[in-house]
Design a protein around this motif. Structure first.
Motif, PDB file in Angstrom:
ATOM      1  N   THR A 197       0.848  -1.190   0.000  1.00  0.00           N
ATOM      2  CA  THR A 197       0.000   0.000   0.000  1.00  0.00           C
ATOM      3  C   THR A 197       0.883   1.239   0.000  1.00  0.00           C
ATOM      4  O   THR A 197       1.731   1.407   0.871  1.00  0.00           O
TER       5      THR A 197
ATOM      6  N   ARG B  68      -3.461   5.681   1.367  1.00  0.00           N
ATOM      7  CA  ARG B  68      -4.896   5.429   1.527  1.00  0.00           C
ATOM      8  C   ARG B  68      -5.656   6.739   1.343  1.00  0.00           C
ATOM      9  O   ARG B  68      -5.193   7.791   1.759  1.00  0.00           O
TER      10      ARG B  68
ATOM     11  N   GLU C  74     -12.932   3.453   2.369  1.00  0.00           N
ATOM     12  CA  GLU C  74     -11.516   3.721   2.218  1.00  0.00           C
ATOM     13  C   GLU C  74     -10.978   3.058   0.943  1.00  0.00           C
ATOM     14  O   GLU C  74     -11.376   1.953   0.594  1.00  0.00           O
TER      15      GLU C  74
ATOM     16  N   GLY D 146      -7.421   2.082  -1.153  1.00  0.00           N
ATOM     17  CA  GLY D 146      -5.969   1.958  -1.125  1.00  0.00           C
ATOM     18  C   GLY D 146      -5.357   2.133  -2.499  1.00  0.00           C
ATOM     19  O   GLY D 146      -5.862   1.608  -3.490  1.00  0.00           O
TER      20      GLY D 146
END
Length: 165
Positions: free
Chosen positions: A109, A112, A124, A126
């Motif tokens: 990741t 975010r 959310e 990523g």
């Protein structure tokens, strides 16, 4: 196209719980716009949970321009009905691309992005490193409609010879 930075591939994955615009459902399609570019998916007959998995590719010269999406119900004898709209701010995605990352473990990741009052995110999102590319999975809540979400995936495609970042 002297200031072309690269290509943004928008994969329209699916619609979730889209609004009924006909007695038995809807015949939805998605229009994707960025600046003066306009692309659209195929029409999915009689389906409020359509699966498209269609790739639409936009040229990016101004990373501050949002990607605008509108969902419509295809009608044969009248104007197509609106089924909601949404907007994606691609700036966080472009910032991740600008990092010029390489060699990261698959699935890392990078950043975010969280839902807020200024975006259409349903949850959310990523921005991740996948198969040597920057990818973002997004679920958008449609506005100006009683229900519906769109699932999308963004992927950056660099162009040899383009100015890039």
């Amino acid at each position: 196209m002297e200031n072309l930075l690269g290509l943004l591939r928008v994969r329209v994955v699916k619609g979730i719980n889209l609004a009924y615009r006909d007695a038995t459902g809807s015949d939805p399609y998605v229009v994707v716009r960025m600046g003066n570019q306009k692309l659209k998916t195929s029409v999915k007959k009689n389906n409020v949970n359509p699966i498209w998995n269609e790739d639409l590719t936009l040229t990016v010269s101004n990373p501050l321009q949002p990607v605008k999406l509108k969902v419509y119900d295809k009608d044969t004898f009248s104007r197509d009905d609106k089924m909601g709209d949404a907007e994606i701010d691609i700036e966080p995605f472009v910032e991740a691309v600008k990092m010029n990352l390489s060699g990261l473990p698959n699935g890392t990741t990078i950043r975010r992005v969280y839902p807020n009052r200024q975006n259409c995110l349903a949850e959310e999102s990523g921005i991740v490193w996948r198969d040597d590319k920057v990818v973002q999975e997004i679920i958008l809540r449609l506005r100006n409609v009683e229900s519906g979400e769109l699932e999308l995936q963004l992927m950056w495609i660099s162009i040899p010879g383009a100015s890039g970042f």
